[in-house]
Design a protein around this motif. Structure first.
Motif, PDB file in Angstrom:
ATOM      1  N   ASP A   2       0.833  -1.209   0.000  1.00 30.17           N
ATOM      2  CA  ASP A   2       0.000   0.000   0.000  1.00 30.17           C
ATOM      3  C   ASP A   2       0.866   1.257   0.000  1.00 30.17           C
ATOM      4  O   ASP A   2       0.578   2.226  -0.715  1.00 30.17           O
ATOM      5  N   ALA A   3       1.924   1.258   0.794  1.00 29.99           N
ATOM      6  CA  ALA A   3       2.812   2.419   0.849  1.00 29.99           C
ATOM      7  C   ALA A   3       3.506   2.621  -0.493  1.00 29.99           C
ATOM      8  O   ALA A   3       3.647   3.759  -0.969  1.00 29.99           O
ATOM      9  N   GLY A   4       3.922   1.534  -1.115  1.00 29.03           N
ATOM     10  CA  GLY A   4       4.556   1.629  -2.437  1.00 29.03           C
ATOM     11  C   GLY A   4       3.598   2.172  -3.472  1.00 29.03           C
ATOM     12  O   GLY A   4       3.968   3.020  -4.297  1.00 29.03           O
ATOM     13  N   ASN A   5       2.351   1.706  -3.423  1.00 29.98           N
ATOM     14  CA  ASN A   5       1.348   2.211  -4.367  1.00 29.98           C
ATOM     15  C   ASN A   5       1.060   3.684  -4.131  1.00 29.98           C
ATOM     16  O   ASN A   5       0.901   4.455  -5.091  1.00 29.98           O
ATOM     17  N   ALA A   6       0.993   4.078  -2.865  1.00 31.62           N
ATOM     18  CA  ALA A   6       0.740   5.492  -2.553  1.00 31.62           C
ATOM     19  C   ALA A   6       1.886   6.359  -3.060  1.00 31.62           C
ATOM     20  O   ALA A   6       1.656   7.441  -3.611  1.00 31.62           O
ATOM     21  N   ALA A   7       3.110   5.885  -2.891  1.00 32.32           N
ATOM     22  CA  ALA A   7       4.269   6.640  -3.383  1.00 32.32           C
ATOM     23  C   ALA A   7       4.240   6.740  -4.909  1.00 32.32           C
ATOM     24  O   ALA A   7       4.504   7.813  -5.476  1.00 32.32           O
ATOM     25  N   ASP A   8       3.914   5.646  -5.572  1.00 36.60           N
ATOM     26  CA  ASP A   8       3.810   5.664  -7.038  1.00 36.60           C
ATOM     27  C   ASP A   8       2.747   6.650  -7.498  1.00 36.60           C
ATOM     28  O   ASP A   8       2.950   7.407  -8.450  1.00 36.60           O
ATOM     29  N   ASN A   9       1.602   6.628  -6.816  1.00 36.20           N
ATOM     30  CA  ASN A   9       0.526   7.543  -7.184  1.00 36.20           C
ATOM     31  C   ASN A   9       0.927   8.995  -6.970  1.00 36.20           C
ATOM     32  O   ASN A   9       0.604   9.862  -7.789  1.00 36.20           O
ATOM     33  N   ALA A  10       1.640   9.262  -5.884  1.00 32.43           N
ATOM     34  CA  ALA A  10       2.089  10.629  -5.612  1.00 32.43           C
ATOM     35  C   ALA A  10       3.079  11.094  -6.682  1.00 32.43           C
ATOM     36  O   ALA A  10       3.013  12.242  -7.148  1.00 32.43           O
ATOM     37  N   LEU A  11       3.973  10.204  -7.073  1.00 39.41           N
ATOM     38  CA  LEU A  11       4.934  10.559  -8.131  1.00 39.41           C
ATOM     39  C   LEU A  11       4.231  10.783  -9.466  1.00 39.41           C
ATOM     40  O   LEU A  11       4.581  11.706 -10.215  1.00 39.41           O
TER      41      LEU A  11
END
Length: 86
Positions: free
Chosen positions: A47-56
């Motif tokens: 989930d944290a990785g997906n959130a970071a990807d979405n933010a980028l």
């Protein structure tokens, strides 16, 4: 008397077998708890990785949009200059 001795021996063996089963169950429950915790950590990491990807991705889109806005403004200035010359 022999029947009583045999009955007591059988009961003792039955209790001993139950105790081992209880310890097995406790070990199995501990393993299940550890596995569940590991799954929770993995899910949180994903989930944290997906959130970071979405933010980028959002930041990249904002930069692209800003670039397009600059291009549009430059075109507007160029068009205004052309219109003023005519």
């Amino acid at each position: 008397m022999k029947k009583i001795a045999v009955t007591v021996a059988v009961l003792a063996l039955g209790l001993a077998a139950c105790q081992a089963k209880t310890e097995e169950n406790a070990a199995g429950n501990e393993a299940n708890v550890e596995n569940a915790a590991s799954e929770d950590v993995n899910a949180a990491t994903t989930d944290a990785g997906n959130a970071a990807d979405n933010a980028l991705d959002a930041a990249g889109n904002a930069i692209d949009n800003a670039g397009a806005a600059v291009d549009n403004a430059a075109d507007a200035v160029g068009n205004a200059a052309s219109n003023a010359a005519n």
